[in-house]
Design an enzyme around this catalytic site. Structure first.
Site, PDB file in Angstrom:
ATOM      1  CG  HIS A 240      -1.701  -1.198   1.466  1.00 11.30           C
ATOM      2  ND1 HIS A 240      -2.815  -1.490   0.715  1.00 11.30           N
ATOM      3  CD2 HIS A 240      -1.585  -2.212   2.371  1.00 11.30           C
ATOM      4  CE1 HIS A 240      -3.345  -2.622   1.152  1.00 11.30           C
ATOM      5  NE2 HIS A 240      -2.621  -3.078   2.147  1.00 11.30           N
TER       6      HIS A 240
HETATM    7  C1  BDR Z   1      -3.043   0.781   5.217  1.00 13.70           C
HETATM    8  O1  BDR Z   1      -3.278   0.279   6.518  1.00 13.70           O
HETATM    9  C2  BDR Z   1      -2.075  -0.093   7.136  1.00 13.70           C
HETATM   10  O2  BDR Z   1      -2.185  -1.344   7.737  1.00 13.70           O
HETATM   11  C3  BDR Z   1      -1.015  -0.062   6.067  1.00 13.70           C
HETATM   12  O3  BDR Z   1       0.220   0.349   6.616  1.00 13.70           O
HETATM   13  C4  BDR Z   1      -1.545   0.914   5.074  1.00 13.70           C
HETATM   14  O4  BDR Z   1      -1.149   2.233   5.388  1.00 13.70           O
HETATM   15  C5  BDR Z   1      -3.717  -0.148   4.224  1.00 13.70           C
HETATM   16  O5  BDR Z   1      -5.086  -0.215   4.462  1.00 13.70           O
END
Ligand code: BDR
Ligand code: CA
Length: 307
Positions: A240
């Protein structure tokens, strides 16, 4: 000229990969500071993790400021199932070289933005709590923010609930403050990040780089996101947060669409949902550009070159 940026984050495995990427590009990115927030794990861990990441990357010159230990209104939800109890399961990073700065992250944001000779870009990789508090305390800083490039939200399905993505769900009220601020926002949602998957082949390629960062990335990613991989039937875990930094370094890897986006802070089922008016049905002026496509192979090429 290196672009001045502040990275607000909650490391977190994918935050760590994003930071490794950013820290490897001093000629393109002038990182004024890293600010940490409670999110994937409590604030103590996100702050220590940010310091350890800087130590491994040989960038103890970057100041790290701890921010808000909890969301504005709701209790903190964490994601230890994805990132482990300390946020960085899978490897032991070196101990921090530098101490955490004494100044609070919100004070740092306000002071730095107020004094900035040119507008600063904010890369946000976690819940929006720090930025929302800064904007509430000193609304004039909005004029000094060039753009917010954020990982968060979902056009289609959520990951923490059917409707909501984790970063927005953790602090929907903070997200609302930011989306109503009028600051230009580029939002990279789950719909995009779920196309950027770490396959076993890619993991092996990181390891074969035989560098400290390549090894750390491979170790961290080998233990990351297993519940997501199983849940979504994916080939590998989604990267992500690195998308945000990849955009800053190579914007041509993404396309965006202008949208009017609001945050649901009321409905129990949809709490934290990004309501993205993809087809312009509300006829409201756009307040966020939402990622429409990504070149995932291009991102992995960039990561390999950087690590
Ligand atoms: C986001 O949530 C977190 O767990 C990850 O680091 C990312 O920023 C994804 O939904
Ligand atoms: Ca994150």
């Amino acid at each position: 000229m290196a672009r001045p940026i502040i990275i607000d984050c909650d490391p977190g495995v994918d935050d760590a990969i994003a930071l490794f990427l950013a820290l490897a590009h001093p000629t393109e990115l002038n990182i004024l500071g890293i600010t940490t927030v409670a999110g994937n794990v409590p604030l103590h861990y996100t702050s220590q993790n940010a310091l350890k990441i800087c130590a491994l990357a040989n960038r103890a010159d970057i100041p790290v400021y701890a921010g808000c230990p909890r969301p504005l209104i709701r209790p903190l939800s964490t994601a230890t199932d994805i990132h482990g109890a300390t946020g960085l399961q899978g490897t032991e990073l070196p101990e921090p070289i530098q101490p955490l700065r004494v100044q609070h992250a919100v004070a740092f944001l306000i002071e730095t933005l107020q004094q900035a000779p040119e507008p600063v870009t904010l890369a946000t990789l976690g819940p929006f709590t720090n930025l929302a508090v800064a904007l509430i305390q000193a609304p004039q800083i909005a004029d000094k923010i060039d753009t917010i490039i954020a990982m968060g939200g979902a056009i289609t399905h959520g990951n923490i609930t059917p409707a909501a993505e984790f970063n927005i769900y953790v602090d929907p009220h903070a997200a609302q403050v930011v989306f109503e601020s009028g600051i230009p926002i580029k939002l990279i949602t789950l719909d995009t990040t779920h196309q950027v998957l770490t396959t076993p082949k890619q993991l092996a390629a990181f390891r074969q780089l035989n560098t400290a960062i390549g090894h750390a990335a491979a170790d961290l990613l080998a233990h990351y996101g297993t519940p997501e991989i199983e849940r979504y039937g994916m080939q590998g875990a989604p990267l992500h947060d690195p998308c945000v930094i990849a955009y800053l370094l190579q914007p041509e890897l993404f396309t965006f669409k202008d949208t009017y986006t609001t945050i649901d802070t009321i409905s129990p089922e949809n709490l934290g949902r990004t309501v993205i008016d993809w087809w312009g049905r509300t006829e409201q002026p756009p307040n966020a550009q939402v990622a429409a496509s990504v070149d995932a192979a291009g991102i992995y090429k960039l990561l390999m070159e950087s690590f």
